[in-house]
Design a protein around this motif. Structure first.
Motif: not given
Length: 462
Positions: A39-46, A48-49, A313-314
């Protein structure tokens, strides 16, 4: 703005017709095992899918693949992505195994026919699928095996929960556990009935939090989704919530859970009585739930599915601790600007005054509620937050509510370089412009909404 938690069934009709002449969450690679680490926002450059592989209201012989970055707005990836070589495909459940393959298991026959098998297929990319086999569930006098659901336990074991009925009453279903006995998922243990849930329950979906197993299951008599807990996977389960306990209504089936980036639990379910597919969120480990809302875009098309969540990623990237201005993706002469504490979208240009340019310049910082998200500070030190669904700038009062109101998760926008900003504590709600005012509104799944909620970070005006 503070979150406050708050027709006959198709199977019934079919059951009646039958006497006439003539149903892990799956989180990443551990479906069923959900917790704060996820439960966390995805890191920069990544990014969630979320992926679903539903059969269709109009066709139970094939499945589509949809994906979403917010578990609300699902977009078609591939139509008719998998059609089994024979029979049907209903109630497909998806997970990603440790060998890197995605697997689905599914109901192999339509409601009229005896259905003693469940199907299996796999994919390297979630989109192109290869049939593996149909497995005959070894239950004496089996009539129907429906709605198999993946569950991976904390010991790494891969399981399928399947609803089965026997020939003495083909419409009374009981949930059974099958455990994979090899890593290839081609051999299975003898079925074990889940103790405590009992007969006349179908579409049982299980997640584990800590040492407790939480089961959501449809009561086929009342048509309500019930809730049970146990300390062991096979039970005994204690059903503690019955009837309309969560406010979802009856004639609901196919419950499936996933944990969102902000820690909330989202339950998806098929509102087959009214043709909608619904979701509802809980912030207190299933005690209370938000009012159910219909999923945009896929309601009326998708039927009974489960969800796999991954970080890939992406994804979008936005540099923190720098100043930026934000340009509307579909009205490029217009930019965010503070006007009397409210965030609006006026035209800003080289000929604008210094004060107007300063009011259109913001410092991007780590999210106050989640460092993986973003917060935005104006030149006076006030933060962008939502209040009564309006975007405005206020002084940080240090409360948890303010921090959540002022945190946004970046999602990919509609054009190159564009971002969308999802409310941290109102999942599925986005900053969007309406009448050139910035609001936080629930996504309706349309292209226009996506355009109105897309903004391009550009060089700061001041």
């Amino acid at each position: 703005m503070t979150r406050r938690h708050p027709t006959p069934s198709r199977r019934s009709l079919l059951r009646a017709m039958a006497v006439l002449p003539a149903s892990a969450v799956l989180l990443g690679e551990a479906p069923g095992l959900l917790g704060p680490a996820l439960a966390a926002a995805p890191p920069s450059g990544s990014a969630t899918r979320y992926t679903i592989v539903p059969f269709l209201n109009s066709n139970d012989g094939t499945v589509n693949v949809y994906q979403s970055d917010d578990a609300t707005d699902f977009r078609l990836v591939k139509a008719s992505a998998y059609t089994p070589p024979s029979n049907r495909i209903r109630d497909a459940s998806i997970f990603k195994h440790t060998n890197g393959y995605y697997y689905i298991t599914y109901t192999t026959h339509t409601w009229q026919d005896a259905s003693t098998t469940i199907g299996f297929a796999r994919s390297t990319d979630r989109v192109n699928w290869t049939f593996l086999y149909d497995y005959t569930v070894p239950i004496t006098n089996l009539s129907r095996a429906w709605a198999p659901e993946w569950f991976v336990d904390s010991d790494g074991s891969v399981n399928v929960i399947v609803s089965c009925s026997t020939t003495n009453d083909e419409w009374i279903f009981t949930p059974y556990l099958l455990k994979a006995t090899n890593s290839a998922l081609t051999a299975w243990s003898s079925p074990v009935a889940l103790s405590g849930i009992g007969a006349n329950h179908i579409d049982t979906f299980i997640v584990k939090i800590g040492s407790t197993y939480h089961a959501f299951t449809k009561n086929e008599t009342t048509k309500y989704i019930e809730y049970a807990t146990a300390s062991n996977l096979t039970g005994p389960y204690t059903i503690s919530r019955t009837g309309n306990w969560a406010g979802w209504g009856s004639y609901r089936e196919g419950p499936a859970l996933v944990q969102l980036d902000n820690g909330a639990w989202r339950l998806f379910f098929d509102g087959y009585g009214d043709g909608n597919y619904y979701y509802s969120d809980s912030y207190d480990t299933f005690a209370t739930w938000s009012a159910p809302a219909a999923l945009p875009a896929v309601s009326g098309t998708a039927r009974h599915f489960t969800v796999i969540k991954e970080t890939v990623s992406g994804g979008p990237a936005l540099t923190r601790n720098v100043t930026r201005s934000f340009q509307s993706a579909n009205f490029p002469t217009r930019h965010w600007q503070v006007q009397s504490s409210l965030l609006n979208l006026p035209v800003v240009s080289a000929s604008s005054t210094a004060a107007e340019k300063q009011a259109a310049t913001f410092t991007v910082v780590a999210g106050l509620a989640d460092a993986g998200g973003y917060s935005f500070r104006d030149s006076s030190g006030k933060y962008l937050r939502h209040w009564d669904f309006r975007a405005r700038f206020d002084t940080n009062d240090g409360t948890s509510t303010f921090a959540k109101d002022a945190t946004f998760i970046a999602r990919t926008g509609t054009s190159t370089g564009a971002l969308r900003f999802e409310s941290y504590n109102y999942p599925g709600y986005y900053l969007r412009h309406y009448n050139y005012e910035l609001r936080v509104d629930r996504s309706n799944g349309t292209d226009l909404f996506r355009q109105d909620s897309s903004f391009v970070p550009v060089t700061a005006w001041a």
